[in-house]
Design a protein around this motif. Structure first.
Motif, mmCIF file in Angstrom:
data_model
loop_
_atom_site.group_PDB
_atom_site.id
_atom_site.type_symbol
_atom_site.label_atom_id
_atom_site.label_comp_id
_atom_site.label_asym_id
_atom_site.label_seq_id
_atom_site.Cartn_x
_atom_site.Cartn_y
_atom_site.Cartn_z
ATOM 1 N N TYR A 112 0.852 -1.184 0.000
ATOM 2 C CA TYR A 112 0.000 0.000 0.000
ATOM 3 C C TYR A 112 0.887 1.234 0.000
ATOM 4 O O TYR A 112 1.989 1.208 0.552
ATOM 5 N N GLU A 165 -10.263 -5.054 2.180
ATOM 6 C CA GLU A 165 -8.998 -4.740 1.523
ATOM 7 C C GLU A 165 -8.849 -3.249 1.277
ATOM 8 O O GLU A 165 -7.807 -2.652 1.558
ATOM 9 N N ARG A 166 -9.917 -2.622 0.758
ATOM 10 C CA ARG A 166 -9.845 -1.199 0.448
ATOM 11 C C ARG A 166 -9.769 -0.344 1.703
ATOM 12 O O ARG A 166 -9.154 0.724 1.704
ATOM 13 N N GLY A 196 -8.337 -1.347 4.446
ATOM 14 C CA GLY A 196 -7.126 -1.677 5.189
ATOM 15 C C GLY A 196 -7.405 -2.340 6.520
ATOM 16 O O GLY A 196 -6.677 -2.141 7.490
#
Length: 231
Positions: free
Chosen positions: A97, A183-184, A186
């Motif tokens: 990321y 996932e987006r 975090g």
């Protein structure tokens, strides 16, 4: 062709090793000989979703413990070096990321004048589903006080929501957040969502207001919406 020609051709064509399980070898023993941390970086640069330690260990032909230790060493190294990216464990796996402090630079590059963020309505709707899932569209609309059908479809299309069965009492379709949502955001799991209790009224009061004073949106399977007001 002469026999001499066939002999030359056979010498020029290298033999292809056969895999013992019947599948074509993908790198063979060469993968196991690679330096572990650079190999992990190379694989993680191309993953589409967080990669589990088990999968990485299998791909790189290493013990899981060695992979886990190497991943955490990379996390520490990136932090000490103040790199523009970091390695995070989210949604059950590892993925690169960009660091939050460089968000402005990334946003300018990715958007380049285009609006790609979720609207305020979409964010509010997503929050309702995240904290009350599994939940029906009509319940989400009742909580927000507006029809959320269009916003829900957008969130479904973007892969942030998915169907989660039906409500036993009414047969309404229920929705929940997806693995992609974690996932987006975090997050490792839904238990890492921020606590809302300090900012909300009592649950009984919210339910009472929802049932007595707010509009209810009944959605049938065809997608048509009927608005009624309960008294």
């Amino acid at each position: 062709m002469s026999e001499e020609t066939y002999d030359v051709l056979e010498q020029d064509v290298p033999a292809v090793p056969e895999a013992t399980d019947g599948t074509a070898p993908a790198g063979g023993d060469r993968v196991a000989e690679l330096e572990l941390k650079p190999a992990l970086e190379a694989v993680l640069m191309v993953v589409d979703e967080p990669a589990t330690e088990e999968h990485l260990a299998k791909v790189l032909d290493r013990p899981r413990r060695a992979v886990a230790d190497a991943l955490r060493e990379l996390v520490d190294e990136y932090a000490v070096q103040r790199r523009g990216f970091d390695l995070r464990f989210v949604a059950g796996g590892w993925r690169f990321y960009t660091r939050p402090e460089y968000a402005d630079a990334v946003e300018r590059f990715v958007l380049d004048g285009q609006q790609a963020r979720l609207t305020q309505a979409a964010l509010e709707t997503l929050a309702v589903v995240a904290y009350r899932q599994p939940v029906s569209r009509s319940r989400v609309s009742a909580v927000r006080g507006v029809n959320c059908d269009g916003v829900m479809r957008t969130l479904l299309q973007r892969g942030l929501l998915e169907e989660a069965g039906t409500e036993p009492e009414t047969g309404a379709i229920l929705y929940r957040t997806t693995h992609y949502f974690l996932e987006r955001m975090g997050l490792r799991g839904l238990d890492e969502l921020p606590e809302l209790a300090p900012f909300l009224p009592e649950a009984d009061a919210v339910e009472g207001d929802t049932q007595e004073g707010m509009p209810s949106f009944d959605v049938d399977d065809s997608g048509d919406t009927q608005t009624t007001t309960e008294h």
